[in-house]
Design an enzyme around this catalytic site. Sequence first.
Site, short mmCIF file in Angstrom:
data_model
loop_
_atom_site.label_atom_id
_atom_site.label_comp_id
_atom_site.label_asym_id
_atom_site.label_seq_id
_atom_site.Cartn_x
_atom_site.Cartn_y
_atom_site.Cartn_z
N LYS A 10 141.99 92.32 78.39
CA LYS A 10 143.18 93.16 78.15
C LYS A 10 144.43 92.32 77.82
O LYS A 10 144.45 91.10 78.04
CB LYS A 10 143.42 94.03 79.38
CG LYS A 10 142.28 95.02 79.66
CD LYS A 10 142.66 95.99 80.77
CE LYS A 10 141.51 96.95 81.06
NZ LYS A 10 141.91 97.99 82.03
N TYR A 50 140.13 105.77 75.60
CA TYR A 50 140.32 106.21 76.99
C TYR A 50 140.41 107.74 77.10
O TYR A 50 141.00 108.24 78.07
CB TYR A 50 141.58 105.57 77.57
CG TYR A 50 141.37 104.14 78.07
CD1 TYR A 50 140.46 103.85 79.09
CD2 TYR A 50 142.11 103.09 77.54
CE1 TYR A 50 140.28 102.55 79.55
CE2 TYR A 50 141.93 101.78 78.01
CZ TYR A 50 141.02 101.53 79.02
OH TYR A 50 140.84 100.24 79.50
N ASN A 113 144.90 94.98 84.70
CA ASN A 113 143.82 94.43 85.52
C ASN A 113 142.85 93.55 84.72
O ASN A 113 141.69 93.37 85.09
CB ASN A 113 143.10 95.54 86.29
CG ASN A 113 142.42 96.54 85.40
OD1 ASN A 113 142.52 96.46 84.18
ND2 ASN A 113 141.70 97.49 86.00
N HIS A 116 138.16 95.20 81.14
CA HIS A 116 137.49 96.51 81.21
C HIS A 116 136.00 96.28 80.99
O HIS A 116 135.62 95.41 80.21
CB HIS A 116 138.01 97.44 80.10
CG HIS A 116 137.16 98.66 79.92
ND1 HIS A 116 137.31 99.79 80.67
CD2 HIS A 116 136.09 98.88 79.11
CE1 HIS A 116 136.38 100.66 80.32
NE2 HIS A 116 135.63 100.14 79.37
N GLU A 127 131.19 103.25 73.96
CA GLU A 127 132.24 102.23 73.82
C GLU A 127 131.86 101.16 72.79
O GLU A 127 132.70 100.71 72.01
CB GLU A 127 132.55 101.62 75.18
CG GLU A 127 133.18 102.63 76.12
CD GLU A 127 133.53 102.07 77.49
OE1 GLU A 127 134.23 102.77 78.23
OE2 GLU A 127 133.10 100.94 77.82
#
Length: 139
Positions: A10, A50, A113, A116, A127
């Site tokens: 990310k 998302y 975070n 993913h 995905e």
Amino acid sequence: MLQRTFSIIKPDATERNLEGAILDRIQKTGLRVVAMKKIRLTREQAEGFYHVHKERPFFGSLVEFMCSGPVVCSVLEGEDAVTKYRELMGATNPANAAEGTLRKDFAVNLEANSVHGSDAPETAAFEISYFFNALEMIG
Ligand code: CMP
């Protein structure tokens, strides 16, 4: 069972130049990178990726964050890849992540975070196909 999962490094991690450190940890588990690209997500791409979270209160902020810098998308292959990668990532909230996990070591907070990973084989299929076509996977 040989399986594929989808990973994103990310914007908080690419900003700190951590792609290599994270990929090193991934490869040390035995998972193989069968596809990879560094891109800057558009708002539409982040919202579509998302979409399952679109009713959640954090959705707008999450989309904003995911578009705030480059991300590294990859497809990982190996035995039980989905579970193996989720174990390496640790809990979504780094405050709850176990020692030795990517989120424990690199994540800034619940949103930023660092990584993913798909939560199930069905999610992985969606995905992976969202970002890669069959010709882009070598494995
Ligand atoms: P990820 O595994 O990419 O899935 C959804 C993301 O939303 C999650 O990691 C976090 O980056 C972000 N997020 C922000 N707030 C929350 C929350 N309360 N619960 C779950 N995910 C959250």
